[in-house]
Design an enzyme around this catalytic site. Structure first.
Site, PDB file in Angstrom:
ATOM      1  N   ARG A 168      11.513  -5.982   5.298  1.00  0.00           N
ATOM      2  CA  ARG A 168      11.476  -4.535   4.987  1.00  0.00           C
ATOM      3  C   ARG A 168      12.311  -3.606   5.696  1.00  0.00           C
ATOM      4  O   ARG A 168      12.549  -3.796   7.032  1.00  0.00           O
ATOM      5  CB  ARG A 168       9.911  -4.481   5.360  1.00  0.00           C
ATOM      6  N   LYS A 201       0.833  -1.280   0.097  1.00  0.00           N
ATOM      7  CA  LYS A 201       0.166   0.061  -0.113  1.00  0.00           C
ATOM      8  C   LYS A 201       0.940   1.230  -0.099  1.00  0.00           C
ATOM      9  O   LYS A 201       0.540   1.965  -0.665  1.00  0.00           O
ATOM     10  CB  LYS A 201      -0.873   0.308   1.239  1.00  0.00           C
ATOM     11  N   ARG A 233      -9.835   0.452   8.717  1.00  0.00           N
ATOM     12  CA  ARG A 233      -9.113  -0.990   8.996  1.00  0.00           C
ATOM     13  C   ARG A 233     -10.260  -1.912   9.674  1.00  0.00           C
ATOM     14  O   ARG A 233     -10.000  -2.982  10.081  1.00  0.00           O
ATOM     15  CB  ARG A 233      -7.891  -0.842   9.964  1.00  0.00           C
ATOM     16  N   ARG A 276      -0.216  -9.297  13.349  1.00  0.00           N
ATOM     17  CA  ARG A 276      -0.850  -8.329  12.262  1.00  0.00           C
ATOM     18  C   ARG A 276      -1.611  -9.086  11.124  1.00  0.00           C
ATOM     19  O   ARG A 276      -2.613  -8.719  10.959  1.00  0.00           O
ATOM     20  CB  ARG A 276       0.220  -7.593  11.772  1.00  0.00           C
ATOM     21  N   ARG A 335      11.050  -1.704  11.151  1.00  0.00           N
ATOM     22  CA  ARG A 335       9.823  -1.184  12.050  1.00  0.00           C
ATOM     23  C   ARG A 335       9.681  -2.498  13.338  1.00  0.00           C
ATOM     24  O   ARG A 335      10.010  -3.640  13.116  1.00  0.00           O
ATOM     25  CB  ARG A 335       8.336  -1.330  11.245  1.00  0.00           C
TER      26      ARG A 335
END
Ligand code: AMP
Length: 211
Positions: free
Chosen positions: A126, A13, A87, A170, A159
């Protein structure tokens, strides 16, 4: 252009949103990014959000809706790309009410589809820029200099919620709370699905070509 990007964590996203912003000048409103800025600033909102984010849980609806409302009001009649909000179905309903009150129309909600194993491998490597938010990957999209952002020369970071246990949590939270948001927009007729298991450029092009 006023659109919502919906999809599990790691679906792309943020990357696709940045490409869409370059092409349309719409403002990106990324709820996760806004929370992370508040955490760095040490604000009360940041302290509260940090407790949830660290564990891969959702920040409570009331707090999130209030924060996003402020951002949407600031953008006014300009375009926006919502990344990470809504969400939950409650948030989607609150967004509908806000847009109605402000006299704004939503062009579409775009569900980005990617197989779960691809999502997990994307999240596992990431890296994000501490300053401009540019996103890299330790294998698939390495920066030119290790640990340094190509765009603004700032340090990159992993992160706190991109750890294996938190990633699993998640994804669970996504299936439980956010997958119903896709159904919500399917019911209202605003939903378009896009295959996001491709280069981000191709995904952004398809979104721009949607009618
Ligand atoms: P993201 O950067 O979109 O992956 O978001 C990172 C984290 O911020 C999420 O795992 C949640 O803890 C929190 N968060 C972001 N957006 C929302 C939202 N719309 N509602 C509740 N929590 C959120």
């Amino acid at each position: 252009m006023r659109i919502i990007l919906i999809g599990p964590p790691g679906v792309g996203k943020g990357t696709v949103g940045a490409l869409l912003r370059e092409r349309t000048n719409a403002t990106i409103l990324s709820s996760g990014e806004i929370f992370r800025r508040e955490i760095v600033a040490g604000s009360e909102l940041g302290k509260l959000a940090d407790e949830y984010i660290r564990h891969g849980e959702l920040v409570p609806n009331r707090v999130t809706i209030g924060m996003m409302r402020k951002c949407i009001v600031e953008v006014g009649s300009g375009g926006f790309i919502l990344d990470g909000f809504p969400r939950t179905v409650k948030q989607a309903e609150a967004l509908d009410e806000m847009l109605f009150e402000l006299g704004l129309d939503l062009d579409r909600a775009v569900a980005l589809d990617v197989p779960e194993d691809v999502v997990v491998s994307r999240l596992s490597g990431r890296l994000g820029c501490t300053r401009c938010g540019a996103i890299y990957h330790s294998v698939n999209k390495q920066p030119m200099r290790e640990g340094i952002c190509d765009v603004c020369d700032s340090p990159l970071f992993v992160r706190s919620d991109d750890k294996p246990d938190t990633i699993r949590e998640r994804l669970r939270v996504y299936h439980e709370n956010t997958a119903p948001v896709v159904d919500y927009y399917a019911t209202t007729g605003n939903l378009q699905r896009v295959d996001a298991d491709r280069e981000p450029e191709a995904v952004a092009n398809e979104i721009l070509s949607l009618r």
